[in-house]
Design an enzyme around this catalytic site. Sequence first.
Site, PDB file in Angstrom:
ATOM      1  N   ASP A  50       0.945  -1.296   0.001  1.00  0.00           N
ATOM      2  CA  ASP A  50       0.059   0.103  -0.011  1.00  0.00           C
ATOM      3  C   ASP A  50       0.651   1.320   0.062  1.00  0.00           C
ATOM      4  O   ASP A  50       1.663   1.603   1.026  1.00  0.00           O
ATOM      5  CB  ASP A  50      -1.017   0.099   1.200  1.00  0.00           C
ATOM      6  CG  ASP A  50      -2.110   0.875   1.291  1.00  0.00           C
ATOM      7  OD1 ASP A  50      -1.918   1.873   0.438  1.00  0.00           O
ATOM      8  OD2 ASP A  50      -2.783   1.044   2.118  1.00  0.00           O
ATOM      9  N   ALA A 107       0.731   5.191  -0.123  1.00  0.00           N
ATOM     10  CA  ALA A 107      -0.404   6.275  -0.062  1.00  0.00           C
ATOM     11  C   ALA A 107       0.716   7.870   0.019  1.00  0.00           C
ATOM     12  O   ALA A 107       0.099   8.827  -0.007  1.00  0.00           O
ATOM     13  CB  ALA A 107      -1.325   6.083   0.929  1.00  0.00           C
ATOM     14  N   LYS A 163      -2.699  11.947  -1.398  1.00  0.00           N
ATOM     15  CA  LYS A 163      -1.600  13.095  -0.730  1.00  0.00           C
ATOM     16  C   LYS A 163      -0.745  13.684  -1.527  1.00  0.00           C
ATOM     17  O   LYS A 163      -0.515  15.008  -1.599  1.00  0.00           O
ATOM     18  CB  LYS A 163      -1.111  12.178   0.408  1.00  0.00           C
ATOM     19  CG  LYS A 163      -1.818  11.211   0.971  1.00  0.00           C
ATOM     20  CD  LYS A 163      -2.914  11.403   2.202  1.00  0.00           C
ATOM     21  CE  LYS A 163      -3.975  10.414   2.195  1.00  0.00           C
ATOM     22  NZ  LYS A 163      -4.558  10.110   3.448  1.00  0.00           N
TER      23      LYS A 163
HETATM   24  C1  LMR Z   1      -5.494   8.933   7.458  1.00  0.00           C
HETATM   25  O1  LMR Z   1      -4.746   7.723   7.968  1.00  0.00           O
HETATM   26  O2  LMR Z   1      -5.713   9.541   8.377  1.00  0.00           O
HETATM   27  C2  LMR Z   1      -5.688   8.872   6.045  1.00  0.00           C
HETATM   28  O3  LMR Z   1      -5.294   7.956   5.278  1.00  0.00           O
HETATM   29  C3  LMR Z   1      -7.287   9.158   6.011  1.00  0.00           C
HETATM   30  C4  LMR Z   1      -8.239   8.051   6.070  1.00  0.00           C
HETATM   31  O4  LMR Z   1      -8.891   8.030   5.216  1.00  0.00           O
HETATM   32  O5  LMR Z   1      -8.153   7.602   7.164  1.00  0.00           O
END
Ligand code: LMR
Length: 394
Positions: free
Chosen positions: A208, A210, A243
Site C-alpha cells: 500500500d 499512499a 496526498k
Molecule cells: C489517515 O490515515 O488519516 C488517512 O489515510 C485518511 C483516512 O481515510 O483514514
Amino acid sequence: MFETLKPQPADKILMLMQMFRDDPRDNKVDLGVGVYKNAEGVTPVMRAIKAAEHKLWEEQTTKAYTGLAGDPAYADAMINLILGTSVERSKIAAVATPGGTGAVRQAFELIKLANPEARVFVSDPTWPNHISILKYVGIETVMYRYFDAETRAVNFDGMMEDLQQAKKGDVLLLHGCCHNPTGANLNLTEWQAVVELLNERGLIPMIDIAYQGFGDGLEEDAAGVRLVASSVPECLIAASCSKNFGIYRERTGLLMAISQDGGAQAQNQQSLAFLNRQNYSFPPDHGARLVTMILNDDALRADWMKELEDTRLGMLGLRQQLADELQRLTGSDRFGFIAQHRGMFSLLGTTPDLVEKMRLDHGIYMVGDSRLNIAGLNAQTVPILAKAIVEAGV
Ligand code: LMR
C-alpha cells in the site's frame, strides 16, 4: 428489514475529525486525519492541479464513460511514477480505483477471489481501515510485530520472527513508504531481507503506497516497492494520489497486479476489470485525468514535483523543530525519533489516557493510539504541542 441494523464500529480517525469540528476552542490543534495543511492551516489545491483543471475545462469535449479499468494512459503514467522501469509493462495489470482505499478494497476482493484460504498479515499497528475492510470482506487477519515501543523504530527481528508463521499463499501487507501510523520505515537492507522471506515462504506481497514523495523523495520512497515488484513472482500494489497530488476528495487511486509470468497479465487484467464492474462499474475519472495530464507534461510535472518537494521539506523541518523543542524542554534525546521518522505521521507511543489528557488540557487532537499528523503543525503550534507532551508526562 432496517430494524435489524446494528451500530457498526466507528472509525476512530473519522470520529476524531468530528470531535475537532465540534470543539469551540480557538487554540485547538488538529493532528488527526492524514490531510496535509500548509503554515496557514489550509489544504491547498496544488498549482499544477489548478493549471490542469483549467486546461481540462477548455479542452475536454465529453464526459462519456472511459473503460472499466479507467483510461489506460492514467495506468501507464502511474506505473511509471511508482515502478519506473523496474518491471516490464507487459507483466502489469492495472485498474483505476476510487482512491487508495478503493485500491485496497479491490486488492482484498482479488485475493478472496483467487485464494479464499489466504490470510493477510498486517503490521502491528497498521492503518485501522486495513483491518476493518479485511474483516468486512471476510479475510483472516494476522498481525506481525512492527513497532518497537522502546526505540520507536521498526522491530525488524520481531517482524521476521512473526512472519515465520505465514504459509505459502498467504499475503504480506506492507506500507511502501511513510508507514501509517508509526512513521517508522524499513531500510533497503530490510526490504531485501523481506524479499528473501517472501520467496522462501511463497508469500504474496501487497504494498500500500499512499505517501510517495512525502518521505525521502519521489524516487527514494519507491525504492522498496520497486525492489519487491521486480524480485517476486507475484505482487499487488495499491496506490493513492490523495496526498501527493492533494486531490483527496477526487478519489484517485490505482491497483496493480504483477505477474512475472507474462502470460498471466490478460487474466489478471480481466479479473480486475470484472471487480470494478461488480463494485462501481467505471472508476472516477476527473482526478485520474489531472494526474495523467501533469505526469505527461514536462512543465506541469516539474511544477508539481517542486511543490511536492517543498511540502516534504516543510514536514521535515517541523519534525526537526518538534524534536529540538522537546530536547530543550526535557534535556533528553528521547524524542529524537520524531526527526528520524518519515512521512506525515509519527507514533508517539504513549497511552490513550495521555492522548485524551492532551486533548482536554491543550486542545491537541491526535488519534488515540498517539499518532500525530506532522503536517497539521506549524512553527507556532510546535511549541504548544511540545509543552502539552511534556506536561502530560509522555
Ligand atoms: C489517515 O490515515 O488519516 C488517512 O489515510 C485518511 C483516512 O481515510 O483514514
